[in-house]
Scaffold this active site. Structure first.
Site, PDB file in Angstrom:
ATOM      1  N   GLY A  47      36.314  36.662  52.258  1.00  0.00           N
ATOM      2  CA  GLY A  47      36.296  37.887  51.329  1.00  0.00           C
ATOM      3  C   GLY A  47      34.960  38.333  51.035  1.00  0.00           C
ATOM      4  N   SER A  48      35.051  38.704  49.728  1.00  0.00           N
ATOM      5  CA  SER A  48      33.751  39.525  49.373  1.00  0.00           C
ATOM      6  C   SER A  48      32.589  38.717  48.643  1.00  0.00           C
ATOM      7  CB  SER A  48      34.174  40.585  47.963  1.00  0.00           C
ATOM      8  OG  SER A  48      35.030  41.551  48.349  1.00  0.00           O
TER       9      SER A  48
END
Length: 482
Positions: free
Chosen positions: A216-217
């Site tokens: 993810g981020s």
């Protein structure tokens, strides 16, 4: 000699020749295979007649052998078994050795070449042979805090010393009791193994290093690094940040978390985009930078797809296949085929905190002979330099903003500046998201870099993983007098 007698003589000669060949085949060709066969009772009896060396953490034996009154003279014990099980593994009659017990088996069993003089001395003195000790780099406060904070979750925590690569903590949950796999009762061992096999997630798998996940981020730190390293961006460079981004060549619209808007003006500075973790900004940024720039930066941070030997073997981390600009946009926010181990995530944070230099992670600090003489000591090694100190400083500024003003507020530590990045990774439809946090502290003089992974936590990295990171950082800094 008549024909019947001659045939008998030839038959005896052939059988004798076959016997000699078989003996030589077993003693020469198959000797190592038979010696290492865990089912060889003679080998087992010999192994358990020697005191196996200890695995030591901060002066405390977390795996040791104690004398018994049964046929197998020594029993392997783990006084704090579930806390250190992800690292120590087990030493089992039925299932062999696992984790450090396996990776450092020759030292622990006393057969390592570095213990040759000790073995020779044993022959002349009649002293009982024994294995050497393996001293780990783990910090007890970090390990215990990480395991406590992960209790009830499926996940992992890795903490590193950014300056050396020493592993300060390596937690993985759910956990298990290695002593129950290392007993002298085969029936009890099988019963416990069956319990573990029946669990939804196998506790024997060290999720910190032996599996990888969509980050993810947290991957946005790498994309930010690629942008800053290009010389065309600074933290204050304004980038597009639309509410939705139609991926090139498709009708697919990429949205921000919770369908939120990153900026009313549809653009924002790079530092602000990282602070609030704007998906559309980083997807477009990755597309603008191009696959080569993103991939090369990821590989510079260690995401080569190859295993590390720390000395336990790790799974690889990589960007995966990127077949189009649309795929590049999705990969640039840590989705699609991007995969990281929690160890790799900690390495990203450690490299930024160490002025852009990534040190090779390692678990073993010292190897000691049975008389406690140190016969080998870790020598920290540089793995790569993914970014310059100047770019690392810019990344640090941006990651500080994440914790001070953005999605990583729950990682704040009183009196200490923390730099970090949250991550929330989609897994599949109707499956709770994975939650991540990476960071280091103190930001101006990093002593610990940490990665926290919670599988299918269902929240965000900011509300699920960041608080765990805070507790781990506090535990370590308090122990160091910070």
């Amino acid at each position: 000699m008549n024909a019947p007698l001659r045939r008998v003589a030839i038959s005896v000669l052939v059988l004798f020749t076959l016997l000699i060949v078989n003996v030589n085949y077993i003693q020469v060709v198959r000797s190592d295979e038979l010696r290492e066969d865990s089912g060889n009772t003679r080998v087992l009896t010999e192994e358990y007649s020697r005191e196996r060396g200890s695995i030591v953490v901060d002066g405390t034996e977390v795996a040791l052998s104690t004398p018994t009154d049964d046929t197998l003279e020594y029993l392997r014990e783990y006084p704090q078994g579930p806390v250190y099980a992800p690292v120590t593994g087990y030493y089992s009659l039925l299932y062999g050795a696992w984790q450090v017990e396996d990776a450092e088996n020759e030292v622990l069993a006393g057969s390592d070449d570095r213990l040759a003089l000790r073995r020779l001395a044993d022959l002349f003195t009649g002293r009982d042979p024994a294995g050497g000790d393996v001293v780990l780099t783990l910090d007890p406060a970090v390990q215990e805090t990480a395991m406590t904070q992960l209790d009830g979750a499926t996940g992992a925590v890795v903490a590193l010393d950014p300056a050396t690569g020493a592993v300060l903590g390596m937690a993985s949950t759910p956990t298990y009791d290695p002593a129950r796999l290392s007993s002298h009762d085969p029936g009890a061992i099988r019963d416990y193994a069956a319990e573990l096999d029946a669990m939804d997630t196998d506790p024997r798998l060290n999720r910190a290093i032996q599996d990888n996940y969509p980050p993810g981020s947290v991957f946005k730190v790498i994309v930010s690094a690629a942008a800053l390293a290009s010389g065309e961006y600074t933290p204050d460079t304004v980038v597009p940040a639309p509410d939705t981004l139609t991926l090139p060549g498709t009708s697919t619209q990429l949205r921000n978390f919770g369908n939120s808007s990153c900026s009313s003006s549809q653009e924002q500075s790079l530092i602000d985009a990282l602070t609030i973790s704007c998906n559309t900004a980083f997807a477009q940024l990755g597309i603008d930078l191009g696959e080569d720039a993103v991939r090369e930066m990821a590989e510079g941070f260690g995401m080569t797809g190859e295993s590390l030997d720390i000395p336990v073997q790790t799974a690889g981390s990589s960007v995966g296949d990127i077949e189009s600009e649309a795929a590049l946009g999705q990969s640039s926010i840590g989705q699609r085929d991007v995969r990281m181990t929690p160890l790799q995530a900690a390495m990203v944070a450690a490299a930024v905190g160490n002025d852009g230099t990534l040190m090779t992670p390692y678990l073993v600090d010292q190897v000691r002979a049975p008389d406690l003489t140190v016969i080998d000591r870790a020598d920290p090694e540089e793995l790569s330099e993914p970014v310059t100190p100047e770019v690392a400083d810019q990344l640090q500024e941006m990651m500080e903003s994440v914790v001070a003003n953005g999605s990583g507020r729950a990682a704040r530590v009183s009196g200490v500046t923390v730099a970090g990045k949250t991550g929330t990774a989609q897994v599949a439809e109707d499956v709770p998201d994975h939650n991540w946090f990476i960071g280091f502290a103190p930001a101006d003089d990093p002593q610990i870099a940490v990665a926290v992974f919670v599988a299918n936590g269902g929240g965000t990295g900011g509300d699920t993983s960041a608080p765990i990171a805070r507790e781990v950082i506090e535990a370590y800094l308090e122990g160091q007098g910070g």
